[in-house]
Design a protein around this motif. Sequence first.
Motif, mmCIF file in Angstrom:
data_model
loop_
_atom_site.group_PDB
_atom_site.id
_atom_site.type_symbol
_atom_site.label_atom_id
_atom_site.label_comp_id
_atom_site.label_asym_id
_atom_site.label_seq_id
_atom_site.Cartn_x
_atom_site.Cartn_y
_atom_site.Cartn_z
ATOM 1 N N ARG A 51 6.459 57.860 33.985
ATOM 2 C CA ARG A 51 4.913 59.241 33.461
ATOM 3 C C ARG A 51 5.072 59.567 31.383
ATOM 4 N N SER A 52 5.694 59.461 30.933
ATOM 5 C CA SER A 52 6.278 60.197 29.972
ATOM 6 C C SER A 52 5.257 59.265 28.958
ATOM 7 N N GLN A 53 5.564 57.537 29.020
ATOM 8 C CA GLN A 53 4.778 56.303 28.324
ATOM 9 C C GLN A 53 3.386 56.570 28.433
ATOM 10 N N ARG A 54 2.926 56.930 30.234
ATOM 11 C CA ARG A 54 1.794 56.914 30.383
ATOM 12 C C ARG A 54 0.703 57.446 29.683
ATOM 13 N N GLY A 55 1.356 58.548 29.401
ATOM 14 C CA GLY A 55 0.250 59.562 28.985
ATOM 15 C C GLY A 55 0.520 59.744 27.732
ATOM 16 N N ILE A 56 1.481 59.075 27.321
ATOM 17 C CA ILE A 56 1.027 58.216 25.502
ATOM 18 C C ILE A 56 0.147 57.474 25.152
ATOM 19 N N PHE A 57 0.402 56.052 26.503
ATOM 20 C CA PHE A 57 -0.534 55.358 26.249
ATOM 21 C C PHE A 57 -1.839 55.914 26.517
ATOM 22 N N GLU A 58 -2.290 56.531 27.582
ATOM 23 C CA GLU A 58 -3.456 57.664 27.373
ATOM 24 C C GLU A 58 -4.265 58.307 26.685
ATOM 25 N N ARG A 59 -3.558 59.004 25.600
ATOM 26 C CA ARG A 59 -3.706 59.548 24.779
ATOM 27 C C ARG A 59 -4.466 58.742 23.103
ATOM 28 N N TRP A 60 -3.745 58.082 23.196
ATOM 29 C CA TRP A 60 -3.907 56.736 21.846
ATOM 30 C C TRP A 60 -4.950 56.330 22.154
ATOM 31 N N CYS A 61 -5.550 55.933 23.718
ATOM 32 C CA CYS A 61 -6.763 55.066 24.231
ATOM 33 C C CYS A 61 -8.179 56.478 23.952
ATOM 34 N N ASP A 62 -8.168 57.863 24.185
ATOM 35 C CA ASP A 62 -8.284 58.727 23.966
ATOM 36 C C ASP A 62 -8.990 58.567 23.108
ATOM 37 N N ASP A 63 -7.884 58.015 21.583
ATOM 38 C CA ASP A 63 -7.829 58.523 20.270
ATOM 39 C C ASP A 63 -8.719 57.087 19.729
ATOM 40 N N MET A 64 -9.013 56.101 20.188
ATOM 41 C CA MET A 64 -9.329 54.520 19.797
ATOM 42 C C MET A 64 -10.394 54.614 20.625
ATOM 43 N N GLY A 65 -10.934 55.701 21.969
ATOM 44 C CA GLY A 65 -12.234 55.306 22.380
ATOM 45 C C GLY A 65 -11.873 54.065 23.755
ATOM 46 N N ARG A 66 -11.146 54.252 23.958
ATOM 47 C CA ARG A 66 -11.216 53.211 25.411
ATOM 48 C C ARG A 66 -10.178 53.094 25.692
ATOM 49 N N VAL A 67 -10.771 52.623 27.351
ATOM 50 C CA VAL A 67 -10.737 52.771 28.625
ATOM 51 C C VAL A 67 -8.643 52.536 29.642
ATOM 52 N N ALA A 68 -8.222 53.684 29.255
ATOM 53 C CA ALA A 68 -7.228 53.054 29.868
ATOM 54 C C ALA A 68 -6.201 52.956 31.129
ATOM 55 N N ARG A 69 -7.558 52.984 32.467
ATOM 56 C CA ARG A 69 -6.851 52.316 33.780
ATOM 57 C C ARG A 69 -8.336 52.051 34.468
ATOM 58 N N PRO A 70 -8.093 50.901 34.359
ATOM 59 C CA PRO A 70 -7.657 49.519 34.412
ATOM 60 C C PRO A 70 -7.872 49.149 32.474
ATOM 61 N N CYS A 71 -7.204 48.931 31.234
ATOM 62 C CA CYS A 71 -7.431 48.476 30.558
ATOM 63 C C CYS A 71 -7.576 47.062 30.453
ATOM 64 N N THR A 72 -8.452 46.954 28.922
ATOM 65 C CA THR A 72 -8.418 45.365 29.159
ATOM 66 C C THR A 72 -6.741 44.564 28.182
ATOM 67 N N THR A 73 -6.967 43.174 28.882
ATOM 68 C CA THR A 73 -5.787 42.627 27.444
ATOM 69 C C THR A 73 -6.425 42.586 26.229
ATOM 70 N N ALA A 74 -7.129 42.812 25.109
ATOM 71 C CA ALA A 74 -6.947 43.322 24.186
ATOM 72 C C ALA A 74 -7.048 44.579 23.363
ATOM 73 N N THR A 75 -6.948 45.641 24.106
ATOM 74 C CA THR A 75 -5.754 47.341 24.068
ATOM 75 C C THR A 75 -4.939 46.635 24.814
ATOM 76 N N TYR A 76 -4.411 46.787 25.243
ATOM 77 C CA TYR A 76 -3.232 46.441 26.107
ATOM 78 C C TYR A 76 -2.163 45.597 24.338
ATOM 79 N N ILE A 77 -3.285 44.863 23.673
ATOM 80 C CA ILE A 77 -2.436 43.607 22.837
ATOM 81 C C ILE A 77 -2.331 45.239 21.325
ATOM 82 N N GLU A 78 -3.164 45.823 21.122
ATOM 83 C CA GLU A 78 -3.465 47.046 20.642
ATOM 84 C C GLU A 78 -2.779 47.519 21.014
ATOM 85 N N TYR A 79 -1.869 47.859 21.205
ATOM 86 C CA TYR A 79 -1.727 49.027 21.855
ATOM 87 C C TYR A 79 0.051 48.722 21.254
#
Length: 224
Positions: A51-79
């Motif tokens: 839950r902690s790690q997913r929360g960090i990922f969600e906040r990163w996606c918000d900052d980057m203007g990306r969709v967190a769930r379901p994310c694209t492969t490009a978003t996964y690689i970039e993170y």
Amino acid sequence: MDQHTVLMPGETLPTAADQPTYTERDLYLSPETAERLKAYADGHNTNKNYRSQRGIFERWCDDMGRVARPCTTATYIEYVASVIAREASRNTIAAHMSAIRTWMPDDKKPGTTVARRLLNDYRKDWRKRNRVKKAPPITAGMGRAMVDTCDRRHPIGLRDRFVLLVGRKALNRRIELADLLHDEDAMEGCAQVRPCGCGVGPVGRGPAADVEKLGGRGGVRPLT
């Protein structure tokens, strides 16, 4: 029918009429199972970390203007690349990758090939940068040179000479060198020493070594 469909000779192509009809009973969990899953999710350390790690990922996606769930492969690689750039540990990065991917719907999980290649390259670089340098072994010539520097007229010199001779001959650990028994009557001109407790047998029955007698009274007694 999809790309995973396999038919044997004589079988016909499946149609929509061949598919099972699901009802609500096939989709709902029982209250008992739901409570068990909730208790497991609330108390299990792995789920808390996820839950902690997913929360960090969600906040990163918000900052980057990306969709967190379901994310694209490009978003996964970039993170993953961004976590590597912060020089996180290899295990931390792998845990983030697992937490994010298992969070996605089964049919929309991001690809892992490129992200894992990034992690593997980072692991190799990590090992190079954090390799523990081992001390070089003491050769026979080096050991003799060190023994020759010990002043046998002084107690400190005798102590150092003893530690060098016994430590090399019997391959004792430091903790064993501080707790030895010795028998000066074992051999003429020599003293036999052995660890008081070597961890593999009764006290006083560790592997023995014969070294030059260093003086003192006979008999068996601890050397401290």
